[in-house]
Design a protein around this motif. Structure first.
Motif: not given
Length: 115
Positions: A41-46
């Motif tokens: 999964p993609l990591a959360p980004s600001f």
């Protein structure tokens, strides 16, 4: 009857340049490994959270002006307040979603390697 022209591409295939082939192999060897594994999964980004909050606020502003009949200044202030609330809430929700997806992904990989 007219004579047919000879094709320009006729003849032996082109010979590759050895230096260019060596440079391509060196570039292939230097290529860094991908940061994510396939299916991870993609990591959360600001930046993603900011973009989503801006889109929702931009949709919320005309709703307040035309449907709720707020003045444009008041609608702008309310939209900015909503944007300010959506950023931290979006970060928390993105982290929660990412942790849950990572847990499922690692469990799935563990099941696949056990077989």
């Amino acid at each position: 009857m007219a004579k047919r022209k000879r094709r320009k591409g006729a003849g032996p295939p082109p010979v590759g340049v050895p230096r260019r082939a060596a440079a391509a192999q060196a570039a292939e060897a230097k290529r860094p490994e991908p940061k994510r594994r396939p299916g991870e999964p993609l990591a959360p980004s600001f930046q993603g959270v900011l973009i989503r909050a801006a889109i929702v606020s931009a949709i919320f502003f005309p709703y307040l002006v035309y449907v709720v009949d707020e003045t444009p200044v008041a609608a702008l202030l309310i939209s900015l307040l909503a944007f300010g609330l959506m950023v931290p809430l979006g970060l928390v929700l993105d982290r929660f979603r990412y942790k849950r997806q990572m847990k499922r992904w690692t469990e799935k990989r563990a099941r696949q390697t056990d077989r």
